[in-house]
Design an enzyme around this catalytic site. Structure first.
Site, PDB file in Angstrom:
ATOM      1  N   ARG A  15      -7.011  61.107  23.952  1.00 36.25           N
ATOM      2  CA  ARG A  15      -7.406  60.320  22.774  1.00 36.25           C
ATOM      3  C   ARG A  15      -8.543  59.346  23.147  1.00 36.25           C
ATOM      4  O   ARG A  15      -9.712  59.596  22.869  1.00 36.25           O
ATOM      5  CB  ARG A  15      -6.192  59.578  22.193  1.00 36.25           C
ATOM      6  CG  ARG A  15      -6.394  59.051  20.781  1.00 36.25           C
ATOM      7  CD  ARG A  15      -7.182  57.780  20.683  1.00 36.25           C
ATOM      8  NE  ARG A  15      -6.544  56.679  21.418  1.00 36.25           N
ATOM      9  CZ  ARG A  15      -7.099  55.496  21.581  1.00 36.25           C
ATOM     10  NH1 ARG A  15      -8.291  55.245  21.052  1.00 36.25           N
ATOM     11  NH2 ARG A  15      -6.499  54.553  22.285  1.00 36.25           N
ATOM     12  N   ASP A  16      -8.179  58.273  23.824  1.00 38.53           N
ATOM     13  CA  ASP A  16      -9.183  57.255  24.156  1.00 38.53           C
ATOM     14  C   ASP A  16     -10.311  57.867  24.989  1.00 38.53           C
ATOM     15  O   ASP A  16     -11.481  57.503  24.844  1.00 38.53           O
ATOM     16  CB  ASP A  16      -8.484  56.130  24.926  1.00 38.53           C
ATOM     17  CG  ASP A  16      -9.420  55.000  25.292  1.00 38.53           C
ATOM     18  OD1 ASP A  16     -10.435  54.825  24.624  1.00 38.53           O
ATOM     19  OD2 ASP A  16      -9.123  54.293  26.271  1.00 38.53           O
ATOM     20  N   HIS A 207      -4.619  47.897  30.194  1.00 36.68           N
ATOM     21  CA  HIS A 207      -5.551  49.007  29.939  1.00 36.68           C
ATOM     22  C   HIS A 207      -6.926  48.573  30.462  1.00 36.68           C
ATOM     23  O   HIS A 207      -7.592  47.740  29.855  1.00 36.68           O
ATOM     24  CB  HIS A 207      -5.566  49.249  28.430  1.00 36.68           C
ATOM     25  CG  HIS A 207      -6.426  50.382  27.964  1.00 36.68           C
ATOM     26  ND1 HIS A 207      -5.916  51.469  27.277  1.00 36.68           N
ATOM     27  CD2 HIS A 207      -7.757  50.604  28.059  1.00 36.68           C
ATOM     28  CE1 HIS A 207      -6.903  52.292  26.975  1.00 36.68           C
ATOM     29  NE2 HIS A 207      -8.031  51.788  27.429  1.00 36.68           N
ATOM     30  N   HIS A 209     -10.826  49.369  32.242  1.00 40.22           N
ATOM     31  CA  HIS A 209     -11.953  50.292  32.387  1.00 40.22           C
ATOM     32  C   HIS A 209     -12.664  49.978  33.702  1.00 40.22           C
ATOM     33  O   HIS A 209     -12.731  48.820  34.117  1.00 40.22           O
ATOM     34  CB  HIS A 209     -12.924  50.132  31.212  1.00 40.22           C
ATOM     35  CG  HIS A 209     -12.376  50.678  29.931  1.00 40.22           C
ATOM     36  ND1 HIS A 209     -13.089  50.737  28.771  1.00 40.22           N
ATOM     37  CD2 HIS A 209     -11.170  51.190  29.637  1.00 40.22           C
ATOM     38  CE1 HIS A 209     -12.360  51.267  27.811  1.00 40.22           C
ATOM     39  NE2 HIS A 209     -11.189  51.549  28.308  1.00 40.22           N
ATOM     40  N   CYS A 240     -18.174  54.824  28.802  1.00 37.91           N
ATOM     41  CA  CYS A 240     -18.138  53.470  28.233  1.00 37.91           C
ATOM     42  C   CYS A 240     -19.128  53.412  27.083  1.00 37.91           C
ATOM     43  O   CYS A 240     -20.326  53.606  27.286  1.00 37.91           O
ATOM     44  CB  CYS A 240     -18.498  52.425  29.287  1.00 37.91           C
ATOM     45  SG  CYS A 240     -18.610  50.759  28.602  1.00 37.91           S
ATOM     46  N   ASN A 249     -12.459  54.746  31.363  1.00 38.68           N
ATOM     47  CA  ASN A 249     -11.064  54.424  31.652  1.00 38.68           C
ATOM     48  C   ASN A 249     -10.747  54.606  33.135  1.00 38.68           C
ATOM     49  O   ASN A 249     -11.268  55.502  33.800  1.00 38.68           O
ATOM     50  CB  ASN A 249     -10.164  55.361  30.846  1.00 38.68           C
ATOM     51  CG  ASN A 249     -10.185  55.043  29.366  1.00 38.68           C
ATOM     52  OD1 ASN A 249      -9.839  53.951  28.958  1.00 38.68           O
ATOM     53  ND2 ASN A 249     -10.623  56.011  28.566  1.00 38.68           N
TER      54      ASN A 249
END
Ligand code: MG
Length: 325
Positions: A15-16, A207, A209, A240, A249
């Site tokens: 997803r992300d 979460h 990055h 990003c 991520n």
């Protein structure tokens, strides 16, 4: 030292990760990757989102994805929903877990999702109202918890206030996201310590990055504050959106390697996970951005031409050991 003995990894790649890749991945391939990820023992694999396909074409067909995957008892498959309409689509597709999102920065919220923080919280309330009677679990994402591309610093007390609102609205878990990958370890730990004043640690996730190479350090600092739920994406999928070509991520396999070294258990078989990363590369044509995957590939190439260095044996041994956890 309050590091947890075990952690839960929330895999956000399908997803992300995919929504931030330029390439639009066909539904069958999204299904194959999700199935490969759940075979590795990941307890949670985000399967997609029910957002406008005009806004995010990468996530079109999430209903078909959710119906097409081989669901396992050991894995949950959340989908992102922006509002009540998305939630109704998710329920129709059989979702048992959903995720909602709110920004800690007013400017980011208005520019990214064209919606104020207050209006976002209203959408969360609508989603939770639909989820409750169905017994659907709701996760809340907060973005920009360590900084905003438009406003700069974001106060930890602001993040704590929004986390408290999400918890009181009925979100079961709240994921604290450094959306632009700008934060460092002490700041991350301080932010978690502020948020835990409003939401119990057991309901929090982080979460990160790797935009500035800080993701693992930030995770370690948060583990030491007591965090036991960590988001990551196989192969570091995602890029990003605010820095073309930058890391996105945190890669799940790099996270597993660190956890293994710390003696922290997860349910994931690192070899099976690396198989899923290989599938992402070969089938999806998206280059993995993780350090461990690159190291293992170089090791394989070296083996093909004869012999492993001591360091390469260490990487291989770590992989075998991690599989037992
Ligand atoms: Mg992310």
């Amino acid at each position: 030292m309050t590091r947890p003995a075990t952690v839960t990894i929330v895999e956000v790649g399908p997803r992300d990760g995919l929504q931030n890749e330029g390439r639009i991945v066909p539904i069958e391939q999204r299904i194959a990757v999700i199935d490969a990820l759940s075979r590795s023992g990941l307890p949670i694999v985000e399967a997609g989102s029910f957002v406008s396909p005009r806004a995010i074409p990468q996530m079109a067909g999430t209903g078909e994805v959710l119906r097409g995957i081989s669901k396992t008892e050991a894995t949950r498959y959340p989908v992102l929903v922006p509002n009540a309409t998305g939630m109704r689509h998710a329920i129709d597709a059989g979702a048992r877990d959903v995720a909602v999102f709110v920004s800690a920065s007013e400017s980011f919220s208005r520019r990214n999702i064209n919606c104020s923080i207050a209006a976002s919280l209203d959408h969360v309330a609508e989603v939770v109202a639909l989820a409750g009677p169905q017994g659907i679990r709701v996760r809340g994402y907060i973005s920009c918890v360590l900084g905003c591309p438009y406003e700069g610093d974001v106060a930890a007390t602001t993040v704590a206030g929004i986390a408290g609102r999400l918890a009181s609205l009925g979100c079961d878990e709240i994921s604290l996201g450094d959306t632009i990958g700008i934060g460092t370890a002490q700041q991350a730990q301080d932010m978690v310590r502020a948020v835990v004043q409003t939401v119990p640690m057991a309901r929090l996730a982080v979460h990160f990055h790797d935009t500035c190479g800080q993701a693992l350090a930030n995770v370690l600092a948060c583990l030491e504050a007591g965090i036991a739920v960590i988001d990551s994406a196989a192969g570091g999928l995602g890029g990003c959106p605010y820095a073309n070509g930058a890391s996105g991520n945190l890669a799940t396999e790099d996270l597993l390697y660190m956890l293994d070294g710390l003696g922290i258990a997860s349910s994931v078989d690192i070899e099976a996970l690396l198989d899923a990363v290989e599938l992402i590369e070969t089938s999806l044509g998206i280059a993995a951005r993780s350090k461990l995957f690159a190291a293992r590939r170089r090791q394989s190439a070296r083996l093909g031409s004869g012999g492993m260095t001591r360091q390469q044996q260490g990487v291989a041994e770590a992989g075998r050991h991690a599989r037992m956890n």
